[in-house]
Design a protein around this motif. Structure first.
Motif, PDB file in Angstrom:
ATOM      1  N   PHE A  83      39.099  51.287  33.204  1.00  0.00           N
ATOM      2  CA  PHE A  83      38.406  50.032  33.460  1.00  0.00           C
ATOM      3  C   PHE A  83      38.087  49.942  34.944  1.00  0.00           C
ATOM      4  CE2 PHE A  83      40.541  49.718  29.525  1.00  0.00           C
ATOM      5  CZ  PHE A  83      39.656  49.033  28.726  1.00  0.00           C
ATOM      6  N   VAL A  84      36.847  49.560  35.225  1.00  0.00           N
ATOM      7  CA  VAL A  84      36.311  49.583  36.582  1.00  0.00           C
ATOM      8  C   VAL A  84      35.945  48.171  37.000  1.00  0.00           C
ATOM      9  CG1 VAL A  84      34.425  50.483  38.011  1.00  0.00           C
ATOM     10  CG2 VAL A  84      35.440  51.925  36.222  1.00  0.00           C
ATOM     11  N   TYR A  85      36.235  47.855  38.260  1.00  0.00           N
ATOM     12  CA  TYR A  85      35.876  46.548  38.804  1.00  0.00           C
ATOM     13  C   TYR A  85      35.350  46.727  40.223  1.00  0.00           C
ATOM     14  CZ  TYR A  85      36.129  41.576  39.864  1.00  0.00           C
ATOM     15  OH  TYR A  85      35.809  40.286  40.201  1.00  0.00           O
ATOM     16  N   ALA A  86      34.216  46.114  40.516  1.00  0.00           N
ATOM     17  CA  ALA A  86      33.654  46.091  41.864  1.00  0.00           C
ATOM     18  C   ALA A  86      34.152  44.824  42.537  1.00  0.00           C
ATOM     19  CB  ALA A  86      32.126  46.117  41.802  1.00  0.00           C
ATOM     20  N   SER A  87      34.973  44.988  43.555  1.00  0.00           N
ATOM     21  CA  SER A  87      35.694  43.849  44.115  1.00  0.00           C
ATOM     22  C   SER A  87      35.424  43.647  45.600  1.00  0.00           C
ATOM     23  CB  SER A  87      37.201  44.097  43.942  1.00  0.00           C
ATOM     24  OG  SER A  87      37.954  43.015  44.440  1.00  0.00           O
TER      25      SER A  87
ATOM     26  N   TYR B 252      39.064  41.374  49.621  1.00  0.00           N
ATOM     27  CA  TYR B 252      40.066  40.316  49.609  1.00  0.00           C
ATOM     28  C   TYR B 252      40.299  39.733  48.211  1.00  0.00           C
ATOM     29  CZ  TYR B 252      35.574  38.036  49.916  1.00  0.00           C
ATOM     30  OH  TYR B 252      34.272  37.681  49.681  1.00  0.00           O
ATOM     31  N   GLY B 253      39.621  40.269  47.195  1.00  0.00           N
ATOM     32  CA  GLY B 253      39.728  39.730  45.839  1.00  0.00           C
ATOM     33  C   GLY B 253      41.074  40.011  45.192  1.00  0.00           C
ATOM     34  N   TYR B 254      41.507  39.086  44.370  1.00  0.00           N
ATOM     35  CA  TYR B 254      42.801  39.216  43.702  1.00  0.00           C
ATOM     36  C   TYR B 254      42.684  39.895  42.337  1.00  0.00           C
ATOM     37  CZ  TYR B 254      47.709  38.057  43.240  1.00  0.00           C
ATOM     38  OH  TYR B 254      49.070  38.142  43.144  1.00  0.00           O
ATOM     39  N   ALA B 255      41.483  39.913  41.759  1.00  0.00           N
ATOM     40  CA  ALA B 255      41.310  40.538  40.441  1.00  0.00           C
ATOM     41  C   ALA B 255      41.647  42.025  40.483  1.00  0.00           C
ATOM     42  CB  ALA B 255      39.889  40.332  39.932  1.00  0.00           C
ATOM     43  N   GLN B 256      41.441  42.673  41.628  1.00  0.00           N
ATOM     44  CA  GLN B 256      41.764  44.091  41.731  1.00  0.00           C
ATOM     45  C   GLN B 256      43.261  44.335  41.507  1.00  0.00           C
ATOM     46  OE1 GLN B 256      40.938  45.625  45.761  1.00  0.00           O
ATOM     47  NE2 GLN B 256      41.221  43.552  46.557  1.00  0.00           N
ATOM     48  N   ILE B 257      44.096  43.438  41.986  1.00  0.00           N
ATOM     49  CA  ILE B 257      45.543  43.569  41.796  1.00  0.00           C
ATOM     50  C   ILE B 257      45.887  43.310  40.330  1.00  0.00           C
ATOM     51  CG2 ILE B 257      47.810  42.660  42.432  1.00  0.00           C
ATOM     52  CD1 ILE B 257      46.533  41.821  45.126  1.00  0.00           C
ATOM     53  N   ALA B 258      45.299  42.272  39.762  1.00  0.00           N
ATOM     54  CA  ALA B 258      45.565  41.941  38.363  1.00  0.00           C
ATOM     55  C   ALA B 258      45.144  43.082  37.445  1.00  0.00           C
ATOM     56  CB  ALA B 258      44.844  40.648  37.983  1.00  0.00           C
ATOM     57  N   LEU B 259      43.970  43.657  37.689  1.00  0.00           N
ATOM     58  CA  LEU B 259      43.510  44.760  36.854  1.00  0.00           C
ATOM     59  C   LEU B 259      44.437  45.963  36.989  1.00  0.00           C
ATOM     60  CD1 LEU B 259      41.455  45.973  34.903  1.00  0.00           C
ATOM     61  CD2 LEU B 259      40.109  46.686  36.907  1.00  0.00           C
TER      62      LEU B 259
ATOM     63  N   GLY C 106      48.959  51.301  29.947  1.00  0.00           N
ATOM     64  CA  GLY C 106      48.779  52.747  29.928  1.00  0.00           C
ATOM     65  C   GLY C 106      47.324  53.160  30.094  1.00  0.00           C
ATOM     66  N   LYS C 107      46.558  52.345  30.775  1.00  0.00           N
ATOM     67  CA  LYS C 107      45.131  52.605  31.018  1.00  0.00           C
ATOM     68  C   LYS C 107      44.931  52.889  32.502  1.00  0.00           C
ATOM     69  CE  LYS C 107      44.126  51.025  26.795  1.00  0.00           C
ATOM     70  NZ  LYS C 107      43.275  51.582  25.772  1.00  0.00           N
ATOM     71  N   ASP C 108      43.733  53.369  32.840  1.00  0.00           N
ATOM     72  CA  ASP C 108      43.397  53.637  34.234  1.00  0.00           C
ATOM     73  C   ASP C 108      42.553  52.502  34.794  1.00  0.00           C
ATOM     74  OD1 ASP C 108      44.639  56.182  34.253  1.00  0.00           O
ATOM     75  OD2 ASP C 108      42.852  57.083  33.356  1.00  0.00           O
ATOM     76  N   ALA C 109      42.858  52.109  36.025  1.00  0.00           N
ATOM     77  CA  ALA C 109      42.070  51.107  36.746  1.00  0.00           C
ATOM     78  C   ALA C 109      41.398  51.793  37.919  1.00  0.00           C
ATOM     79  CB  ALA C 109      42.971  49.983  37.249  1.00  0.00           C
ATOM     80  N   THR C 110      40.104  51.544  38.079  1.00  0.00           N
ATOM     81  CA  THR C 110      39.357  52.067  39.221  1.00  0.00           C
ATOM     82  C   THR C 110      38.689  50.882  39.899  1.00  0.00           C
ATOM     83  OG1 THR C 110      39.002  54.174  38.098  1.00  0.00           O
ATOM     84  CG2 THR C 110      37.556  53.669  39.958  1.00  0.00           C
TER      85      THR C 110
ATOM     86  N   ALA D 102      47.622  46.722  47.695  1.00  0.00           N
ATOM     87  CA  ALA D 102      48.512  46.320  46.594  1.00  0.00           C
ATOM     88  C   ALA D 102      48.003  46.872  45.269  1.00  0.00           C
ATOM     89  CB  ALA D 102      48.624  44.797  46.533  1.00  0.00           C
ATOM     90  N   ALA D 103      46.686  46.902  45.077  1.00  0.00           N
ATOM     91  CA  ALA D 103      46.114  47.487  43.854  1.00  0.00           C
ATOM     92  C   ALA D 103      46.399  48.985  43.811  1.00  0.00           C
ATOM     93  CB  ALA D 103      44.612  47.218  43.784  1.00  0.00           C
ATOM     94  N   LEU D 104      46.270  49.640  44.935  1.00  0.00           N
ATOM     95  CA  LEU D 104      46.584  51.068  45.022  1.00  0.00           C
ATOM     96  C   LEU D 104      48.058  51.312  44.697  1.00  0.00           C
ATOM     97  CD1 LEU D 104      45.721  53.973  45.815  1.00  0.00           C
ATOM     98  CD2 LEU D 104      46.320  53.371  48.178  1.00  0.00           C
ATOM     99  N   ALA D 105      48.926  50.496  45.261  1.00  0.00           N
ATOM    100  CA  ALA D 105      50.367  50.636  45.007  1.00  0.00           C
ATOM    101  C   ALA D 105      50.705  50.406  43.534  1.00  0.00           C
ATOM    102  CB  ALA D 105      51.148  49.661  45.893  1.00  0.00           C
TER     103      ALA D 105
END
Length: 127
Positions: free
Chosen positions: A41-45, A48-55, A63-67, A82-85
């Motif tokens: 699942f991909v998100y353009a963020s 400073y967006g918080y959705a990247q952390i939630a995703l 068990g999915k991949d987030a990009t 934080a999203a990377l971590a």
């Protein structure tokens, strides 16, 4: 995806849902049902967006991949870090106007077959 029960605290007579204690906050609860089709699942963020952390947290639990596509910076914004971590793959886009970031994310999804989540997660299931 298994999430902890909603915690409600009474603060001076006001009931407060404490999803701020949940990594990814309330958005992680709302994103979880969207992760049924596909593996990435991909998100353009905005950086400073918080959705990247939630995703990132929702995908990790499912068990999915987030990009996450964000504007290239000299140093990752703390929310992107934080999203990377949390396990997200971060793609930094030079000349990171949001329209350019979104175009790069769309092209990536067309090439890989990943699922692009719309900006602001503006879809009926999320709302």
């Amino acid at each position: 995806m298994s999430l902890p029960a909603i915690e409600i605290q009474n603060v001076n007579g006001i009931s407060v849902v404490r999803d701020d204690l949940l990594p990814g906050g309330t958005k992680v609860r709302a994103i979880a049902p969207l992760l049924t089709t596909g593996n990435e699942f991909v998100y353009a963020s905005p950086a400073y967006g918080y959705a990247q952390i939630a995703l990132a947290h929702a995908c990790k639990s499912a068990g999915k991949d987030a990009t996450i596509f964000v504007a290239k910076r000299n140093e990752l914004h703390p929310r992107t870090a934080a999203a990377l971590a949390a396990g997200a793959k971060i793609v930094q886009v030079p000349y990171g106007y949001l329209s350019n970031i979104q175009a790069k994310a769309r092209a990536y999804c067309e090439y890989t077959g990943a699922t692009l989540l719309p900006f602001g997660l503006n879809i009926p299931a999320f709302i």
